[in-house]
Design an enzyme around this catalytic site. Sequence first.
Site, mmCIF file in Angstrom:
data_model
loop_
_atom_site.group_PDB
_atom_site.id
_atom_site.type_symbol
_atom_site.label_atom_id
_atom_site.label_comp_id
_atom_site.label_asym_id
_atom_site.label_seq_id
_atom_site.Cartn_x
_atom_site.Cartn_y
_atom_site.Cartn_z
ATOM 1 N N ASN A 170 -17.789 23.295 10.129
ATOM 2 C CA ASN A 170 -16.452 23.316 10.511
ATOM 3 C C ASN A 170 -15.843 22.023 10.558
ATOM 4 O OD1 ASN A 170 -14.072 23.332 13.002
ATOM 5 N ND2 ASN A 170 -14.645 25.335 12.228
ATOM 6 N N ALA A 171 -14.571 21.908 10.217
ATOM 7 C CA ALA A 171 -13.777 20.723 9.926
ATOM 8 C C ALA A 171 -13.939 19.940 11.212
ATOM 9 C CB ALA A 171 -12.609 20.774 9.793
ATOM 10 N N SER A 172 -13.930 20.398 12.580
ATOM 11 C CA SER A 172 -14.411 19.808 13.653
ATOM 12 C C SER A 172 -15.922 20.009 13.764
ATOM 13 C CB SER A 172 -13.837 20.541 14.993
ATOM 14 O OG SER A 172 -14.399 19.773 16.101
ATOM 15 N N TYR A 173 -16.763 18.651 13.427
ATOM 16 C CA TYR A 173 -18.151 18.726 13.425
ATOM 17 C C TYR A 173 -18.946 19.572 14.657
ATOM 18 C CZ TYR A 173 -18.345 15.639 9.043
ATOM 19 O OH TYR A 173 -18.232 15.370 8.000
ATOM 20 N N CYS B 154 -30.485 24.297 18.481
ATOM 21 C CA CYS B 154 -31.125 25.630 17.789
ATOM 22 C C CYS B 154 -32.130 25.878 18.719
ATOM 23 C CB CYS B 154 -31.346 25.565 16.415
ATOM 24 S SG CYS B 154 -29.686 25.729 15.683
ATOM 25 N N GLU C 241 -30.059 28.587 11.982
ATOM 26 C CA GLU C 241 -30.922 29.281 13.120
ATOM 27 C C GLU C 241 -30.005 30.137 13.899
ATOM 28 O OE1 GLU C 241 -30.793 26.193 12.328
ATOM 29 O OE2 GLU C 241 -33.003 25.159 12.818
ATOM 30 N N CYS D 114 -25.487 25.921 13.170
ATOM 31 C CA CYS D 114 -26.656 25.829 12.370
ATOM 32 C C CYS D 114 -26.990 27.185 11.753
ATOM 33 C CB CYS D 114 -27.937 25.078 12.788
ATOM 34 S SG CYS D 114 -27.514 23.568 13.617
HETATM 35 ZN ZN LIG Z 1 -11.919 17.662 19.019
HETATM 36 ZN ZN LIG Z 2 -29.404 23.532 14.704
#
Ligand SMILES: [Zn+2]
Ligand SMILES: [Zn+2]
Lengths: 145, 145, 145, 145
Positions: free
Chosen positions: C55-58, C99, C65, C63
């Site tokens: 996502n653009a917002s990291y 995860c 899993e 992930c």
């Molecule tokens: Zn933010």
């Molecule tokens: Zn993960």
Amino acid sequence: MKFEELPLTEAEVIKLKQLCLEARSLSYSPYSKFRVGCTLVTSEGEFISGANIENASYGGSICAERSTICKAVNERKYKFKVIAISSDSQEAISPCGICRQFIREFGKEIPILMFGQEGNTHELMNLEELLPKSFGPSWLGVPEA
Amino acid sequence: MKFEELPLTEAEVIKLKQLCLEARSLSYSPYSKFRVGCTLVTSEGEFISGANIENASYGGSICAERSTICKAVNERKYKFKVIAISSDSQEAISPCGICRQFIREFGKEIPILMFGQEGNTHELMNLEELLPKSFGPSWLGVPEA
Amino acid sequence: MKFEELPLTEAEVIKLKQLCLEARSLSYSPYSKFRVGCTLVTSEGEFISGANIENASYGGSICAERSTICKAVNERKYKFKVIAISSDSQEAISPCGICRQFIREFGKEIPILMFGQEGNTHELMNLEELLPKSFGPSWLGVPEA
Amino acid sequence: MKFEELPLTEAEVIKLKQLCLEARSLSYSPYSKFRVGCTLVTSEGEFISGANIENASYGGSICAERSTICKAVNERKYKFKVIAISSDSQEAISPCGICRQFIREFGKEIPILMFGQEGNTHELMNLEELLPKSFGPSWLGVPEA
Ligand SMILES: [Zn+2]
Ligand SMILES: [Zn+2]
Ligand SMILES: [Zn+2]
Ligand SMILES: [Zn+2]
């Protein structure tokens, strides 16, 4: 929301802009290399700054807004006059949805000041405008802040 | 990891325990009602405290460990002698996987001190023991902290 | 954990490796460009695959899993014989802490199979080995899965 | 956004409502006990359902919207005609900010249909209305979906 509605003196606005731009230097962003700085003003007029803190597991990254609010809350500050952000982008950056949700916990009316172009331009919206029809504490039976 | 290996004086350990138990009072946890406090000691010997900050959107919640590290990093502290946590549980609580991952960004060897029963008992493990074979910065070509 | 302890036939292991390597093609990772594929085998012997979704917002990234378990749970599968992951790295990649925590909700004993070098090498550990002293449902009074 | 603008036949709307209400039964929410169901319709007219999946570490929880999109993306579906959600609340629930951000990655125009009162009432807004001035892929130089 209009700029004149901000509960800050002119001197405070100048200080806010300067601190917010400086806050970018706190950024730990080796993955995106996208520095974001944040400065909020508490209801008592204290200025608290922070920046984004990224993680090798991208999902573990915490944006500047949340990171700064963590600092504030850990100093028992829960009421904010304004939350300001800046980045290295020319345009005013806006908070991501995760941060809007995190801010929402502390109020619907909080003004969000977004700086662009080294602070020469800005946009101003309150949380409710950025996150209309928000999902907040009252949905789960918890009193609003 | 053995308790004696902690790079703290006896007085510092006593102070750490006290601050860590007190840190629970910083908790904003109206959803889980599960208070967690955290105190870390920086490489320069400064004590920084924080607590968990929950959100109506559960996924937006930030645990005590991450919340406290946000405070530290926003004060330009990146090296930690120890990170201690406490809760209202009788048994020593351990950091969740998200926090282990977040801590990992700042080092593999960081000692994690987990208090139980009002601080009368504890467990001590370092990050590597709590998150073996961790996924860290070097996997993405970023230098380790 | 030893490879022979996996509750899979030899043919199933071969199929698992193939599907897991193929799963990388499902990856949406325009930010990290780090593709991760995941294939899990349910208790009934069904194979379910997924990949990381960034996502653009990291911080909004999910992930491989977790993404794959979401697919499984949304198909009412909650018990897993094994969860396998692969990436484009030569070495076997391991699940991040987030995860591990997410998997933990569905059991402590779940074997995690980590492929390296196009599946020619692997490592095998169960969840408990990857997340010792985990924080799980019982801490909050919820029955373990 | 108006209901008539939805690119669905009347029969599809009826099916969507039914599936979305049923999707709540997929919920794993032992912590909040707040069930949320989600059904999306792909550009090819396929219906995909999911629900919220909570975690003992609250921050590890994944809402219904994200959980369902994970299922869709893992089936190579990236374009959505509409995303519908329901809960056990009488009022129409809205997506949290995290989910709005996650949806944003797949388009600004996606209609979000929010059911209340067992589907007898609803609200309809598109993503842009729910997340104005959004932070998306183009900010980081990544093409929009
Ligand atoms: Zn933010
Ligand atoms: Zn993960
Ligand atoms: Zn945690
Ligand atoms: Zn959500």
